[in-house]
Design a protein around this motif. Structure first.
Motif, PDB file in Angstrom:
ATOM      1  N   PRO A   1       0.829  -1.200   0.000  1.00 49.04           N
ATOM      2  CA  PRO A   1       0.000   0.000   0.000  1.00 49.04           C
ATOM      3  C   PRO A   1       0.873   1.263   0.000  1.00 49.04           C
ATOM      4  CG  PRO A   1      -0.777  -1.579   1.630  1.00 49.04           C
ATOM      5  CD  PRO A   1       0.572  -2.056   1.160  1.00 49.04           C
ATOM      6  N   PRO A   2       0.301   2.413  -0.369  1.00 45.12           N
ATOM      7  CA  PRO A   2       1.079   3.656  -0.367  1.00 45.12           C
ATOM      8  C   PRO A   2       1.518   4.043   1.046  1.00 45.12           C
ATOM      9  CG  PRO A   2      -1.245   4.087  -0.790  1.00 45.12           C
ATOM     10  CD  PRO A   2      -1.072   2.610  -0.848  1.00 45.12           C
ATOM     11  N   PRO A   3       2.553   4.894   1.152  1.00 47.25           N
ATOM     12  CA  PRO A   3       3.110   5.222   2.468  1.00 47.25           C
ATOM     13  C   PRO A   3       2.094   5.737   3.477  1.00 47.25           C
ATOM     14  CG  PRO A   3       4.592   5.981   0.751  1.00 47.25           C
ATOM     15  CD  PRO A   3       3.343   5.504   0.059  1.00 47.25           C
ATOM     16  N   ASP A   4       1.124   6.565   3.026  1.00 52.30           N
ATOM     17  CA  ASP A   4       0.162   7.098   3.987  1.00 52.30           C
ATOM     18  C   ASP A   4      -0.727   6.000   4.559  1.00 52.30           C
ATOM     19  OD1 ASP A   4      -1.126   6.718   1.561  1.00 52.30           O
ATOM     20  OD2 ASP A   4      -2.364   8.517   1.720  1.00 52.30           O
ATOM     21  N   GLU A   5      -1.042   4.987   3.751  1.00 50.81           N
ATOM     22  CA  GLU A   5      -1.834   3.863   4.242  1.00 50.81           C
ATOM     23  C   GLU A   5      -1.013   2.992   5.187  1.00 50.81           C
ATOM     24  OE1 GLU A   5      -4.225  -0.030   2.470  1.00 50.81           O
ATOM     25  OE2 GLU A   5      -3.960   1.745   1.200  1.00 50.81           O
ATOM     26  N   LEU A   6       0.255   2.812   4.871  1.00 54.50           N
ATOM     27  CA  LEU A   6       1.121   2.049   5.771  1.00 54.50           C
ATOM     28  C   LEU A   6       1.262   2.763   7.112  1.00 54.50           C
ATOM     29  CD1 LEU A   6       3.924   1.062   3.229  1.00 54.50           C
ATOM     30  CD2 LEU A   6       2.140  -0.431   4.166  1.00 54.50           C
ATOM     31  N   LEU A   7       1.461   4.074   7.064  1.00 50.98           N
ATOM     32  CA  LEU A   7       1.565   4.836   8.306  1.00 50.98           C
ATOM     33  C   LEU A   7       0.273   4.736   9.106  1.00 50.98           C
ATOM     34  CD1 LEU A   7       3.184   6.710  10.119  1.00 50.98           C
ATOM     35  CD2 LEU A   7       2.399   8.643   8.711  1.00 50.98           C
ATOM     36  N   ALA A   8      -0.849   4.721   8.414  1.00 52.02           N
ATOM     37  CA  ALA A   8      -2.133   4.572   9.104  1.00 52.02           C
ATOM     38  C   ALA A   8      -2.219   3.230   9.823  1.00 52.02           C
ATOM     39  CB  ALA A   8      -3.279   4.723   8.111  1.00 52.02           C
ATOM     40  N   ARG A   9      -1.624   2.195   9.255  1.00 51.46           N
ATOM     41  CA  ARG A   9      -1.627   0.886   9.920  1.00 51.46           C
ATOM     42  C   ARG A   9      -0.831   0.931  11.219  1.00 51.46           C
ATOM     43  NH1 ARG A   9      -5.797  -2.252   8.150  1.00 51.46           N
ATOM     44  NH2 ARG A   9      -5.864  -2.295   5.872  1.00 51.46           N
ATOM     45  N   PHE A  10       0.313   1.591  11.188  1.00 51.79           N
ATOM     46  CA  PHE A  10       1.092   1.737  12.422  1.00 51.79           C
ATOM     47  C   PHE A  10       0.298   2.534  13.461  1.00 51.79           C
ATOM     48  CE2 PHE A  10       4.899   1.144   9.562  1.00 51.79           C
ATOM     49  CZ  PHE A  10       5.409   0.024  10.201  1.00 51.79           C
ATOM     50  N   ARG A  11      -0.354   3.596  13.008  1.00 52.20           N
ATOM     51  CA  ARG A  11      -1.163   4.405  13.932  1.00 52.20           C
ATOM     52  C   ARG A  11      -2.321   3.585  14.503  1.00 52.20           C
ATOM     53  NH1 ARG A  11       0.195   9.705  13.921  1.00 52.20           N
ATOM     54  NH2 ARG A  11       1.291  10.572  12.107  1.00 52.20           N
ATOM     55  N   GLN A  12      -2.894   2.723  13.681  1.00 51.07           N
ATOM     56  CA  GLN A  12      -3.970   1.858  14.148  1.00 51.07           C
ATOM     57  C   GLN A  12      -3.483   0.940  15.262  1.00 51.07           C
ATOM     58  OE1 GLN A  12      -5.406  -0.913  11.201  1.00 51.07           O
ATOM     59  NE2 GLN A  12      -7.219  -1.467  12.381  1.00 51.07           N
ATOM     60  N   ALA A  13      -2.292   0.374  15.096  1.00 53.93           N
ATOM     61  CA  ALA A  13      -1.736  -0.494  16.141  1.00 53.93           C
ATOM     62  C   ALA A  13      -1.620   0.258  17.456  1.00 53.93           C
ATOM     63  CB  ALA A  13      -0.378  -1.032  15.702  1.00 53.93           C
ATOM     64  N   HIS A  14      -1.129   1.481  17.385  1.00 52.51           N
ATOM     65  CA  HIS A  14      -1.004   2.289  18.605  1.00 52.51           C
ATOM     66  C   HIS A  14      -2.369   2.555  19.207  1.00 52.51           C
ATOM     67  CE1 HIS A  14      -0.580   6.453  20.495  1.00 52.51           C
ATOM     68  NE2 HIS A  14      -0.056   5.595  21.346  1.00 52.51           N
ATOM     69  N   ALA A  15      -3.347   2.920  18.373  1.00 54.31           N
ATOM     70  CA  ALA A  15      -4.678   3.231  18.871  1.00 54.31           C
ATOM     71  C   ALA A  15      -5.332   2.021  19.536  1.00 54.31           C
ATOM     72  CB  ALA A  15      -5.554   3.739  17.732  1.00 54.31           C
ATOM     73  N   LEU A  16      -4.979   0.829  19.076  1.00 54.23           N
ATOM     74  CA  LEU A  16      -5.559  -0.399  19.625  1.00 54.23           C
ATOM     75  C   LEU A  16      -4.818  -0.899  20.862  1.00 54.23           C
ATOM     76  CD1 LEU A  16      -6.312  -2.311  16.296  1.00 54.23           C
ATOM     77  CD2 LEU A  16      -7.988  -1.352  17.883  1.00 54.23           C
ATOM     78  N   GLY A  17      -3.772  -0.192  21.268  1.00 53.41           N
ATOM     79  CA  GLY A  17      -3.089  -0.542  22.509  1.00 53.41           C
ATOM     80  C   GLY A  17      -1.857  -1.406  22.373  1.00 53.41           C
ATOM     81  N   ALA A  18      -1.292  -1.477  21.179  1.00 53.51           N
ATOM     82  CA  ALA A  18      -0.109  -2.314  20.969  1.00 53.51           C
ATOM     83  C   ALA A  18       1.113  -1.764  21.692  1.00 53.51           C
ATOM     84  CB  ALA A  18       0.195  -2.421  19.476  1.00 53.51           C
ATOM     85  N   ASP A  19       1.990  -2.666  22.087  1.00 53.27           N
ATOM     86  CA  ASP A  19       3.351  -2.290  22.489  1.00 53.27           C
ATOM     87  C   ASP A  19       4.253  -2.218  21.269  1.00 53.27           C
ATOM     88  OD1 ASP A  19       2.914  -2.371  25.400  1.00 53.27           O
ATOM     89  OD2 ASP A  19       2.650  -4.523  25.081  1.00 53.27           O
ATOM     90  N   VAL A  20       3.908  -3.009  20.251  1.00 59.19           N
ATOM     91  CA  VAL A  20       4.660  -3.063  19.001  1.00 59.19           C
ATOM     92  C   VAL A  20       3.656  -3.090  17.844  1.00 59.19           C
ATOM     93  CG1 VAL A  20       6.407  -4.283  17.627  1.00 59.19           C
ATOM     94  CG2 VAL A  20       6.434  -4.458  20.137  1.00 59.19           C
ATOM     95  N   GLY A  21       3.837  -2.214  16.866  1.00 53.50           N
ATOM     96  CA  GLY A  21       3.048  -2.256  15.648  1.00 53.50           C
ATOM     97  C   GLY A  21       3.885  -2.851  14.536  1.00 53.50           C
ATOM     98  N   LYS A  22       3.392  -3.916  13.921  1.00 49.16           N
ATOM     99  CA  LYS A  22       4.155  -4.623  12.890  1.00 49.16           C
ATOM    100  C   LYS A  22       3.414  -4.560  11.554  1.00 49.16           C
ATOM    101  CE  LYS A  22       5.498  -9.242  11.355  1.00 49.16           C
ATOM    102  NZ  LYS A  22       5.219 -10.675  11.530  1.00 49.16           N
ATOM    103  N   VAL A  23       4.136  -4.196  10.496  1.00 51.18           N
ATOM    104  CA  VAL A  23       3.575  -4.128   9.149  1.00 51.18           C
ATOM    105  C   VAL A  23       4.515  -4.865   8.204  1.00 51.18           C
ATOM    106  CG1 VAL A  23       3.032  -2.606   7.206  1.00 51.18           C
ATOM    107  CG2 VAL A  23       2.326  -1.974   9.532  1.00 51.18           C
ATOM    108  N   ALA A  24       3.978  -5.847   7.471  1.00 50.14           N
ATOM    109  CA  ALA A  24       4.760  -6.609   6.488  1.00 50.14           C
ATOM    110  C   ALA A  24       3.999  -6.613   5.171  1.00 50.14           C
ATOM    111  CB  ALA A  24       4.987  -8.041   6.972  1.00 50.14           C
ATOM    112  N   VAL A  25       4.684  -6.283   4.087  1.00 54.65           N
ATOM    113  CA  VAL A  25       4.025  -6.130   2.782  1.00 54.65           C
ATOM    114  C   VAL A  25       4.858  -6.799   1.688  1.00 54.65           C
ATOM    115  CG1 VAL A  25       2.880  -3.980   3.444  1.00 54.65           C
ATOM    116  CG2 VAL A  25       5.146  -3.895   2.384  1.00 54.65           C
TER     117      VAL A  25
END
Length: 256
Positions: A151-175
């Motif tokens: 996905p484009p960078p802004d969508e990838l960044l949104a995934r990391f932000r989603q992890a934080h919003a959901l309470g993660a200690d670690v946000g992981k994105v693999a593409v």
């Protein structure tokens, strides 16, 4: 850039990235042998991909095996993952409810240190796994995988932000990249997330084209990378020895 937290301390003394070896054996004896071989290679942690295990439906047996695995791992932390098929995991006989129950049972066993679940899981399952992680002092990894595209960078960044919003200690994105530009997009989003968010992040591009991200990811804020032991759990994972050599070379060059 933030290393992965583990019981109040940085994993691997704050190494960026920490190196994880996945365990994908299908039988208990093979799993323990695979773990022993991985430990000999001195990674920073092990990941038990329990979705590969035959007999995963027998929760008591899985818990007992987790305790045996921890004995083999010794001081190495163990990450517990039951990857969903839609994000690259093996098909299992377990329903989503049973997967959440399995996470809770293994979390309570004292045999694991970190737990991973997909951000796309149903909210009640996310809540159950997150609650189990918090109750037992485990590090919570919330992940997103796209085996088809980047996905484009802004969508990838949104995934990391989603992890934080959901309470993660670690946000992981693999593409999955299809061009060198896709790898750059993943690294860019990882760097931006590491600068913007108060949690550890892990970003990696898969497949042969993405191999570079597994080596240089730490320079872009990725707190975790995966190396193949006896077998890989995702395309593009480098053998542990080769990855450690590459990271050592990069580390020495960066320190000059």
């Amino acid at each position: 850039m933030r290393p992965i937290p583990l019981r109040g301390r940085p994993l691997a003394g704050g190494a960026m990235p920490a190196v994880c070896v996945p365990l994908v054996a299908r039988t208990p004896d093979a799993l323990l042998a695979e773990a022993a071989a991985a430990v000999a290679g001195a990674p920073h942690l092990l990941e038990w991909r329990v979705d590969f295990l035959d007999g995963i439906e027998r929760t008591a047996d899985v818990v007992a095996l987790a305790r045996r695995l921890k004995q083999v791992a010794g001081e190495l932390p163990v990450l517990f993952t039951c990857r969903a098929p839609q994000e690259g995991g093996q098909p299992t006989v377990l329903s989503a409810d049973r997967v959440a129950e399995l996470h809770a049972a293994v979390a309570a066993s004292g045999a694991i240190d970190l737990v991973d679940i997909e951000m796309a899981a149903q909210p009640r399952h996310l809540a159950a796994v997150s609650g189990a992680a918090r109750a037992h002092g485990l590090t919570l990894v919330l992940s997103f995988h796209d085996f088809q595209r980047t996905p484009p960078p802004d969508e990838l960044l949104a995934r990391f932000r989603q992890a934080h919003a959901l309470g993660a200690d670690v946000g992981k994105v693999a593409v999955m990249p299809h061009t060198p530009g896709d790898v750059l997009a993943l690294l860019q989003a990882t760097w931006q997330a590491s600068e913007a968010l108060p949690i550890a992040v892990a970003g990696m591009a898969m497949g042969p084209l993405g191999a570079a991200s597994r080596i240089v990811g730490g320079q872009f804020g990725s707190a975790l990378t995966f190396a193949a032991g006896q077998a890989a759990s995702a395309p593009g994972q480098l053998p542990l020895g080769e990855l450690r050599t590459a990271l050592d070379v990069l580390g020495r060059a960066s320190a000059r």
